[in-house]
Design an enzyme around this catalytic site. Structure first.
Site, mmCIF file in Angstrom:
data_model
loop_
_atom_site.group_PDB
_atom_site.id
_atom_site.type_symbol
_atom_site.label_atom_id
_atom_site.label_comp_id
_atom_site.label_asym_id
_atom_site.label_seq_id
_atom_site.Cartn_x
_atom_site.Cartn_y
_atom_site.Cartn_z
ATOM 1 N N HIS A 1 2.794 11.167 -2.812
ATOM 2 C CA HIS A 1 1.800 10.816 -1.788
ATOM 3 C C HIS A 1 2.087 11.565 -0.483
ATOM 4 O O HIS A 1 1.176 12.119 0.140
ATOM 5 C CB HIS A 1 1.801 9.303 -1.541
ATOM 6 C CG HIS A 1 1.117 8.930 -0.265
ATOM 7 N ND1 HIS A 1 -0.250 8.766 -0.173
ATOM 8 C CD2 HIS A 1 1.605 8.763 0.991
ATOM 9 C CE1 HIS A 1 -0.566 8.489 1.084
ATOM 10 N NE2 HIS A 1 0.537 8.490 1.808
ATOM 11 N N CYS B 1 -4.715 10.692 -3.536
ATOM 12 C CA CYS B 1 -3.617 11.224 -4.343
ATOM 13 C C CYS B 1 -3.413 10.357 -5.588
ATOM 14 O O CYS B 1 -3.903 9.229 -5.646
ATOM 15 C CB CYS B 1 -2.329 11.279 -3.524
ATOM 16 S SG CYS B 1 -1.445 9.717 -3.421
ATOM 17 N N ASP C 1 8.464 24.750 6.330
ATOM 18 C CA ASP C 1 9.137 24.021 5.260
ATOM 19 C C ASP C 1 9.890 22.878 5.904
ATOM 20 O O ASP C 1 10.307 22.986 7.065
ATOM 21 C CB ASP C 1 10.144 24.911 4.523
ATOM 22 C CG ASP C 1 11.431 25.060 5.301
ATOM 23 O OD1 ASP C 1 12.360 24.285 5.060
ATOM 24 O OD2 ASP C 1 11.509 25.949 6.190
ATOM 25 N N CYS D 1 -2.106 6.823 -4.746
ATOM 26 C CA CYS D 1 -3.082 5.912 -4.152
ATOM 27 C C CYS D 1 -4.211 5.577 -5.127
ATOM 28 O O CYS D 1 -4.844 4.534 -5.015
ATOM 29 C CB CYS D 1 -3.647 6.499 -2.861
ATOM 30 S SG CYS D 1 -2.408 6.571 -1.552
ATOM 31 N N CYS E 1 -6.693 8.004 1.184
ATOM 32 C CA CYS E 1 -6.011 9.017 0.377
ATOM 33 C C CYS E 1 -6.483 8.961 -1.076
ATOM 34 O O CYS E 1 -6.713 7.884 -1.624
ATOM 35 C CB CYS E 1 -4.502 8.786 0.444
ATOM 36 S SG CYS E 1 -3.542 10.011 -0.482
ATOM 37 N N ASP F 1 15.642 30.987 0.987
ATOM 38 C CA ASP F 1 16.355 31.278 2.235
ATOM 39 C C ASP F 1 17.572 32.125 1.886
ATOM 40 O O ASP F 1 17.837 32.390 0.717
ATOM 41 C CB ASP F 1 16.712 29.983 2.971
ATOM 42 C CG ASP F 1 17.701 29.135 2.186
ATOM 43 O OD1 ASP F 1 18.196 29.596 1.141
ATOM 44 O OD2 ASP F 1 17.966 28.002 2.627
#
Ligand SMILES: [Zn+2]
Length: 711
Positions: free
Chosen positions: A336, A307, A267, A310, A305, A94
């Protein structure tokens, strides 16, 4: 010619959603895309490997923060942020404008730019289109943002118009500052909530050769509906062949709504900042992992999930890490949550490509309304817990029976824990001490004194006493209120006095002086703030005590004074009391007020007067400490589940009030039990001192021993 090779794979029908890709200096990005926020050249509690595992393809970094620390020269030395943080994929920076303009202090603004002072070392910086772009070049981001003047979407028209025009002039300067750098640059459309200003801004900005466009000034004050309308209006004005970026947005629902309106890039700090607060986004709702409900749960955060968190860890473990404040908990939840966001973006891309975005949108905005909702409570509806009423270290507790108490959070101790505080104050301190009867003793007390010249006279009309009563003509009754707390005991005494004033007609009433001792006034402030729950405070006195530490009853016969500070330091200068309501926190929380030395000091301060002390404690060792200090000690009335409490006095006759049975002193049977007790000695009695301590208790006059000399 665009520096990003932007190409559209598919566009949804009856929706602005599109699936596309663009090529940067550090690789390809598929859109719609979510960019994790790496403010300080790091995404909170993640490293580049865990970011990759989560599915991150582009990060956002903050120019403002990196300009202040580590500074441009560090990035120049390392050849940019990619090598510095070991991240080989794209980075968007930014411009710093958002941070500067959202901090209203320590900045000066003019056409040139914004001057601001570093919050780190107080140095002055100039943030201008030129310095912002120079910094972004040093960082070496793949996509730079122009410096814009960010104002709230709720700004007034004149302000919005001026900011929009300045943003346009700065956009031209930003492009010039980029020169022939290969880094891409996005323009920003401003215009607050005014459609015509937004249209003008879009037309101005899109006439410049930017590689993409952002919709600025949203998610800073408008409603969700306004934001969606403004987003739709803004994207409609942006060219189809450039990526569109909605800055600072948002929750899963915000994102899918914006995708539907044609946005490609997002974002937001939500996935990582909620992780630090212990919250997990899951397919079944947001889980607050602090809750005790997860303590024994062996399943993963989200059964749907895959991930790393998990795959390897249970809810019970994550709950434990969050409860203990371990940073691994923030890492596991953050990874996660990022995975949840990136998987959602992947599903959006796939649905657009497969021609099923609208179905996906309709299904998910329903489901994700729950995901955005405040717990899996939406799946298992239950009433939301009421907001905690807190101040400092204290909070209000309300019992199922309806009465409220104040609890000290650090110790967990509740003031008047065993029953309704008002009831407890009345039984333990007011009735047991016969305060009302002692006040009505005025006549008897007067008879024992020289002739009285002025009599207080109750005035039926005004409800007070005539001014003549200002002259104390009968001896004053002094009460020490040790531990003001939420003023429950003191107000019980005030009410008792007021009742006596109205009902007592046969002669003078003794004037009453209440001296409250308190170190921390937060419990009273808190209770007054929530006075609907503390009816005993519906009176002018407690607020006056808080404000000026003193309150006088209209009759002039009652003075209430607050001595703020440590009781032991304050007591010796206070008027000697007839009664003490001894109600500090327990030995566990406020040990110094229950020691041998303290009771000895109190006893010395009271001698040779006649004082009765009432307290809620039933501890054998505290009774022994009182005896050791010189007090006579007896059994007090039962309170709630306690079968007795404790009374003590400097002379046995202080417990006697004409017309009432005397309270029983501890007898030889108690002494025999004490001899066998495991809690015989108070804290602070050394092994060597124990025999002497025992002798002193056995020889106490209350057990038939000789009167001891307590000097
Ligand atoms: Zn997961």
């Amino acid at each position: 010619m665009s520096r990003l090779k932007f190409s559209i794979h598919a566009e949804a029908v009856f929706s602005g959603a599109r699936a596309a890709e663009f090529e940067t200096l550090h690789g390809k990005v598929n859109t719609p895309v979510f960019m994790p926020v790496g403010t300080q050249a790091t995404v909170k509690c993640q490293n580049v490997d865990t970011l990759r595992e989560s599915g991150s393809t582009v990060l956002l970094a903050n120019t403002y923060h990196l300009m202040l620390r580590p500074g441009a020269e560090v990035f120049e030395k390392f050849g940019g942020i990619h090598r510095f943080m070991n991240w080989d994929k794209p980075v968007l920076t930014d411009s710093g404008g958002y941070q500067i303009f959202s901090l209203p202090h320590a900045r000066k603004m003019d056409e040139k730019g914004a001057q601001f002072q570093s919050y780190i070392d107080g140095r002055w910086f100039l943030l201008s289109p030129e310095t912002s772009i120079a910094m972004q070049k040093a960082i070496g981001s793949d996509i730079m943002m122009v410096l814009d003047q960010c104002i709230p979407s709720t700004a007034r028209r004149a302000e919005a118009e001026a900011a929009m025009e300045l943003t346009h002039r700065w956009a031209i300067r930003s492009l010039a500052a980029r020169g022939d750098s290969p880094q891409a640059m996005f323009g920003i459309v401003q215009g607050a909530a005014f459609p015509d200003l937004r249209a003008r801004s879009a037309s101005d900005i899109t006439s410049l050769p930017f590689d993409g466009f952002a919709v600025g000034g949203l998610a800073v004050g408008e409603t969700k509906e306004q934001r969606e309308d403004l987003t739709e209006a803004a994207t409609a004005l942006l060219p189809r062949d450039r990526p569109r970026y909605l800055m600072g947005v948002g929750t899963p629902v915000d994102i899918i709504e914006a995708v539907h309106r044609g946005v490609d890039m997002f974002d937001c700090i939500i996935p990582t900042s909620l992780a630090q607060r212990g919250t997990a986004y899951t397919s079944i709702g947001r889980l607050h992992m602090r809750r005790g409900l997860y303590r024994l749960q062996d399943q993963p955060l989200d059964p749907a999930c895959t991930c790393p968190t998990c795959s390897h860890y249970s809810r019970a473990y994550v709950h434990h890490l969050i409860k203990t404040g371990e940073t691994l908990g923030w890492h596991l939840l953050g990874q996660h949550n990022l995975y949840f966001y990136h998987r959602m973006m992947g599903e959006i891309q796939a649905s657009v490509v497969a021609g099923g975005f609208l179905d996906y949108y309709n299904e998910k905005r329903e489901a994700w309304a729950h995901v955005d909702g405040d717990d899996e409570a939406t799946i298992h509806p239950q009433p939301r817990p009421p907001r905690r009423m807190m101040l400092g270290d204290y909070e209000v507790l309300t019992a199922p029976q309806g009465f409220s108490s104040v609890r000290q959070c650090s110790s967990g101790e509740v003031m008047h824990s065993v029953s309704n505080p008002v009831e407890e104050a009345r039984l333990l301190y007011i009735e047991q001490s016969h305060l009302g009867a002692r006040l009505r003793e005025g006549t008897a007390a007067t008879e024992r004194r020289p002739p009285v010249q002025f009599q207080p006279t109750f005035d039926e009309k005004t409800g007070g006493c005539r001014s003549v009563a200002a002259v104390p003509c009968v001896p004053e009754l002094v009460v020490w209120d040790v531990g003001l707390g939420a003023a429950t005991n003191a107000m019980a005494a005030v009410r008792c006095f007021e009742e006596a004033l109205v009902t007592h007609t046969s002669g003078p009433l003794r004037p009453l002086q209440i001296v409250s001792f308190e170190r921390d006034l937060d419990p009273l402030r808190l209770a007054i703030r929530h006075s609907a729950r503390f009816p005993h405070l519906h009176h002018a006195a407690p607020s006056a005590i808080l404000k000026q530490a003193h309150w006088t009853h209209a009759s002039d016969l009652l003075q209430w004074t607050l001595r703020e500070g440590d009781f032991l330091a304050k007591m010796e200068s206070a008027a000697r009391p007839d009664l003490i309501f001894y109600d500090p926190f327990s030995f566990k929380t406020d040990g110094p007020l229950w020691t041998l030395e303290t009771f000895a000091r109190i006893f010395r301060a009271l001698s040779p007067g006649a004082t009765a002390l009432y307290t809620y404690s039933t501890s054998t060792s505290i009774r022994a400490a009182l005896l050791w200090a010189g007090f006579y000690v007896g059994r007090g009335v039962p309170i709630g589940p306690k079968t007795e409490t404790t009374v003590a006095c400097t002379r046995p006759e202080c417990l006697h009030v004409a017309g009432y049975p005397a309270l029983p002193l501890l007898d030889r049977q108690w002494l025999e039990r004490w001899e066998r007790s495991g809690a015989k000695f108070p804290a602070g009695v050394s092994k060597d001192a124990q025999p002497e301590f025992e002798i002193r208790i056995r020889n106490h006059p209350q057990f038939g021993g000789e009167t001891l000399n307590y000097d």
